[in-house]
Design an enzyme around this catalytic site. Structure first.
Site, short mmCIF file in Angstrom:
data_model
loop_
_atom_site.label_atom_id
_atom_site.label_comp_id
_atom_site.label_asym_id
_atom_site.label_seq_id
_atom_site.Cartn_x
_atom_site.Cartn_y
_atom_site.Cartn_z
N LYS A 1 69.29 33.73 23.15
CA LYS A 1 67.84 33.13 23.00
C LYS A 1 67.85 31.61 21.34
O LYS A 1 68.54 31.96 20.78
CB LYS A 1 67.00 33.94 23.88
CG LYS A 1 66.92 33.87 24.75
CD LYS A 1 65.65 34.85 25.74
CE LYS A 1 66.32 35.25 27.11
NZ LYS A 1 64.70 36.43 27.45
N ARG B 1 70.20 43.16 27.62
CA ARG B 1 69.91 42.69 28.97
C ARG B 1 71.00 41.65 27.90
O ARG B 1 70.56 40.88 27.01
CB ARG B 1 69.39 42.38 29.31
CG ARG B 1 69.27 41.02 30.34
CD ARG B 1 68.64 40.98 31.13
NE ARG B 1 68.24 39.98 31.94
CZ ARG B 1 68.31 38.58 31.98
NH1 ARG B 1 68.52 38.04 30.64
NH2 ARG B 1 68.70 37.33 33.16
#
Ligand code: PMM
Length: 279
Positions: A218, A258
């Site tokens: 991210k 994840r």
């Protein structure tokens, strides 16, 4: 398909990311043909992913929505083929119709980044499906969510808002035992909010549910690793930083992570697990 709690709810779960979208932020377009998606899903499983999370709608900041039929057309054939190959899957969707079609095709888990807030049918449908359900912290659709990144105390507010989402799920008839929580890194969060949630993940774990943590590649990691011109590290060069966040999350008591880079994560968790044993 009958859900098997011991397998799906095993601790230190590595959830592999399989985005079958043309535009996801870090792997967009790579797995949008059926064959490539299935091959990659099987590879994630071989590397040690306990679940492969199949998503057909991009949730990157600013992304526009697609219709439900397109989403079903993208995810269902992949989930069916992976199920036939013995690969456990989750479906990454905010829509009840997509969740129901995916579970019918073999998905074991519904991963809803809106935690029941985007589609009023989602909670009753998940209650009737009876499968594990990921409730992520969410404030609004991707197109406008960064304007909603306003918090006094982000950790406390994410806790409170997740608790409200849990109450709604329980009221709709979803069993407590199937609920998994996720702080929703990057969703209506600035980099500082993401760092606060990474540092204080134990306060989300304290809510008493399994916690899934999704920092993989991210942008807050890209910003941290920016070059001396201030250019963010490209998404496909954030694996080591992602592994570090995953270890921090698991050490704080998270149930699962994840990630895109499954093998690196599995190896790092093996090291962490070994340190939990006597030498
Ligand atoms: N992040 C993305 C998509 N789905 N699901 C959960 N449960 N948690 C997340 O943090 C999450 C998610 C966006 O990232 P991607 O484009 O890498 O899939």
């Amino acid at each position: 398909m009958i859900w098997s709690p011991p397998v799906v709810m095993a601790p230190q779960m590595v959830v592999g990311i399989l985005n079958v979208t043309p535009d996801s932020f870090s792997d967009g377009g790579r797995y949008d043909s059926l064959g490539a998606a299935i091959t990659h899903g099987c590879q994630l499983h071989d590397e040690g992913a306990g679940l492969v999370d199949v998503g057909g709608e991009s949730t990157r900041p600013g992304a526009q929505r697609i219709d439900a039929a397109t989403e079903i057309h993208r995810v269902v054939p992949v989930i069916r083929a992976l199920t036939e190959a013995g690969v456990p899957t989750s479906v990454d969707t905010t829509r009840a119709t997509v969740a129901a079609a995916a579970v019918e095709a073999g998905a074991a888990v519904v991963n809803d980044v809106s935690g029941g807030l985007a589609d009023p049918e989602m909670l009753p449908v998940v209650a009737s499906l009876g499968c594990p359900y990921v409730i992520m912290h969410w404030r609004g659709h991707s197109a406008g969510m960064q304007a909603l990144a306003v918090y006094d105390d982000v950790v406390q507010m994410v806790r409170d808002e997740l608790s409200q989402q849990v109450d709604a799920a329980l009221a709709a008839g979803i069993a407590r035992e199937v609920i998994i929580l996720d702080p929703g890194l990057g969703f209506a969060k600035t980099a500082a909010h993401n760092w606060a949630l990474t540092k204080h993940l134990d306060r989300i774990v304290d809510l008493g549910f399994p916690v899934l943590f999704g920092a993989s590649r991210k942008s807050y990691l890209g910003a941290l690793l920016a070059d001396d011109q201030g250019r963010p590290r490209p998404a496909d060069q954030r694996a080591a930083a992602t592994v570090a966040t995953s270890l921090i999350a698991i050490a704080a008591g998270a149930w699962g992570v994840r990630v895109h880079d499954v093998q690196d994560t599995v190896d790092a968790l093996a090291v962490w697990r070994r340190t939990q044993e006597e030498p």
